[in-house]
Write a protein that holds these residues in place. Structure first.
Motif, PDB file in Angstrom:
ATOM      1  N   GLU A   1       0.937  -1.130  -0.364  1.00 13.93           N
ATOM      2  CA  GLU A   1      -0.092   0.235  -0.403  1.00 13.93           C
ATOM      3  C   GLU A   1       1.067   1.522   0.251  1.00 13.93           C
ATOM      4  N   ALA A   2       2.308   1.255   0.974  1.00 13.76           N
ATOM      5  CA  ALA A   2       2.740   2.143   0.445  1.00 13.76           C
ATOM      6  C   ALA A   2       3.631   2.463  -0.312  1.00 13.76           C
ATOM      7  N   VAL A   3       3.526   1.850  -1.096  1.00 17.01           N
ATOM      8  CA  VAL A   3       4.402   1.879  -2.677  1.00 17.01           C
ATOM      9  C   VAL A   3       3.553   1.990  -3.959  1.00 17.01           C
ATOM     10  N   ARG A   4       2.048   1.384  -3.862  1.00 18.63           N
ATOM     11  CA  ARG A   4       0.779   2.342  -4.491  1.00 18.63           C
ATOM     12  C   ARG A   4       0.653   3.661  -4.024  1.00 18.63           C
TER      13      ARG A   4
ATOM     14  N   ALA B   1      16.719   1.343   6.521  1.00 21.56           N
ATOM     15  CA  ALA B   1      17.711   2.719   6.055  1.00 21.56           C
ATOM     16  C   ALA B   1      19.328   1.543   5.708  1.00 21.56           C
ATOM     17  N   THR B   2      18.985   0.432   5.843  1.00 25.98           N
ATOM     18  CA  THR B   2      19.762  -0.803   5.065  1.00 25.98           C
ATOM     19  C   THR B   2      19.199  -1.035   3.433  1.00 25.98           C
ATOM     20  N   ALA B   3      18.126  -0.990   3.553  1.00 24.27           N
ATOM     21  CA  ALA B   3      17.225  -1.058   2.229  1.00 24.27           C
ATOM     22  C   ALA B   3      17.007   0.467   1.295  1.00 24.27           C
TER      23      ALA B   3
ATOM     24  N   ASN C   1      16.386   3.613 -11.196  1.00 26.62           N
ATOM     25  CA  ASN C   1      15.376   3.793 -10.300  1.00 26.62           C
ATOM     26  C   ASN C   1      15.146   2.724  -9.400  1.00 26.62           C
ATOM     27  N   ALA C   2      15.006   2.828  -8.271  1.00 26.02           N
ATOM     28  CA  ALA C   2      14.420   1.928  -7.520  1.00 26.02           C
ATOM     29  C   ALA C   2      13.263   2.116  -6.075  1.00 26.02           C
ATOM     30  N   ILE C   3      13.079   1.354  -5.175  1.00 28.33           N
ATOM     31  CA  ILE C   3      11.733   2.298  -3.975  1.00 28.33           C
ATOM     32  C   ILE C   3      12.425   1.056  -3.125  1.00 28.33           C
ATOM     33  N   SER C   4      12.567   1.945  -1.589  1.00 29.06           N
ATOM     34  CA  SER C   4      13.071   1.467  -0.839  1.00 29.06           C
ATOM     35  C   SER C   4      11.555   1.643  -0.039  1.00 29.06           C
ATOM     36  N   LEU C   5      11.365   0.259   0.855  1.00 34.54           N
ATOM     37  CA  LEU C   5      10.488   0.325   1.747  1.00 34.54           C
ATOM     38  C   LEU C   5      11.073  -0.080   3.039  1.00 34.54           C
TER      39      LEU C   5
ATOM     40  N   ALA D   1       7.908   5.152   2.196  1.00 34.84           N
ATOM     41  CA  ALA D   1       8.810   4.054   0.702  1.00 34.84           C
ATOM     42  C   ALA D   1       8.968   5.246   0.444  1.00 34.84           C
ATOM     43  N   ALA D   2      10.142   5.208  -0.071  1.00 32.60           N
ATOM     44  CA  ALA D   2      10.834   6.442  -0.906  1.00 32.60           C
ATOM     45  C   ALA D   2      11.374   6.043  -2.682  1.00 32.60           C
TER      46      ALA D   2
END
Length: 385
Positions: free
Chosen positions: A72-75, A131-133, A148-152, A200-201
């Protein structure tokens, strides 16, 4: 020249309506049908007013899994940023409360998203997991492996906090709480502190053209586990009187796992109160600041993730004593309103500041993320562009 990585947007997801202090036991349930005598003491010291649980307060049923919270955060991130998840190249996740031991949490999130093939990474830790992610996402983008990448970061600790999971509280401990509130950080502290949610970032190789981005300058992590004992633990163990760990697989009677609360979360409160600030500041911040040539006057905004307002003034004083004092008006946080969501917390803090209207180009952010499980710490430096 080293390539850059930018956080171009941040989003979060908090399940269900916020839960106030007086309603926590209505959602989590009481222990043996009796209200907690230490709840008000602990809440008075941690300062949290509202938090969220992935639990339907009417039925008591869970509304989400950890993987669903993360998805949900990624969406929400995709919706806010306009990013097409079909183009996602790398998904990096971190959590302390995965739904399963296997498959890894990242794959479960990817499964919930149902997006095309991409690289998936899972970081296992507590508050520093996300933070590691994020560091993994940053390094991949900086190396030119991905654009690109998404960190969660996502957490689902409420399933450990249900009243039915806990032994009756000892009356003798409650009396001590008035004089030494840190003792409330035992099992009961975690019941009144931890909550559910995800953040998510979006990390990209280029900043936004029409709005602010956060350039990731560096992310440093340091573990002190080489000479520090276990402080917070859960998922299959108990601490012996000598400080060593007893694991669930050592028990001959499987039912003892339940009777002796091997799977509840626990905190060695005395150890936390004694060790966390010297470790966080003296052994982590001071050497990292020296290595990076960072001075307190260089920091526009300080974003600390701490577990309780109980530590706020003590943290400020320790930083001042070690020559890294930052005026409190340059601190930013939201613990009292969203609670302690573990690995997700720093994302919610960054998101709120990014959308607050307070940032301007050139501002420098220092994020501080402590983890008391076995004393692991992260400092992250961002520049607004």
């Amino acid at each position: 020249m080293t390539a850059k990585a930018y956080i171009t947007d941040i989003a979060s997801f908090l399940p269900n309506a916020p839960v106030g202090n007086d309603d926590i036991e209505n959602v989590l349930g009481m222990v043996n049908g009796k209200p907690s005598r230490s709840r008000k003491i602990v809440l008075r010291n941690n300062g949290i007013q509202t938090r969220h649980y992935a639990i339907d307060p009417g039925t008591g049923r869970y509304t989400h899994t950890n993987a669903q919270l993360g998805a949900e955060a990624v969406r929400n991130l995709a919706s806010k940023s306009g990013f097409d998840l079909n183009n996602l190249e790398c998904l990096c996740t971190g959590t302390a409360s995965p739904d399963l031991g296997q498959p890894a949490h990242g794959f479960m999130v990817h499964g919930e998203l149902g997006t095309p093939p991409c690289e998936v990474f899972t970081a296992a830790a507590v508050c520093t997991a996300s933070a590691t992610a994020l560091r993994y996402a940053m390094l991949n983008v900086q190396a030119g492996l991905y654009k690109n990448a998404i960190s969660l970061g996502s957490e689902f600790p409420s399933r450990y906090m249900r009243g039915r999971n806990f032994e009756p509280e000892m009356d003798s401990l409650v009396a001590e709480l008035e004089q030494r509130p840190e003792l409330g950080f035992e099992k009961d502290f975690l019941r009144w502190m931890l909550s559910d949610g995800a953040g998510a970032a979006l990390v990209q190789s280029q900043p936004n053209r029409d709005r602010l981005s956060l350039r990731i300058d560096w992310i440093d992590l340091v573990s002190l586990a080489g000479d520090m004992p276990v402080c917070m633990y859960g998922g299959g163990g108990n601490k012996r009187p000598d400080g060593s760990m007893q694991y669930w697989h050592e028990l001959e009677d499987p039912l003892a796992i339940v009777r002796e609360s091997f799977y509840t979360l626990k905190q060695d409160a005395r150890l936390l109160n004694e060790k966390v600030l010297p470790a966080w500041i003296d052994r982590a911040l001071v050497p990292i600041a020296r290595k990076r040539g960072l001075r307190p006057e260089d920091v526009t905004w300080f974003l600390p993730h701490y577990s309780s307002e109980y530590f706020r003034e003590r943290l400020r004083e320790r930083m001042q004593q070690q020559g890294f004092g930052i005026p409190i008006e340059r601190w930013f946080g939201n613990l009292t309103r969203v609670g302690n969501i573990g690995a997700a917390s720093i994302y919610l803090i960054m998101e709120e500041l990014l959308y607050s209207g307070r940032l301007k180009t050139g501002d420098r952010l220092l994020c501080a993320i402590p983890e008391s499980a076995r004393f692991n710490f992260c400092y992250m430096h961002l520049t607004v562009v």
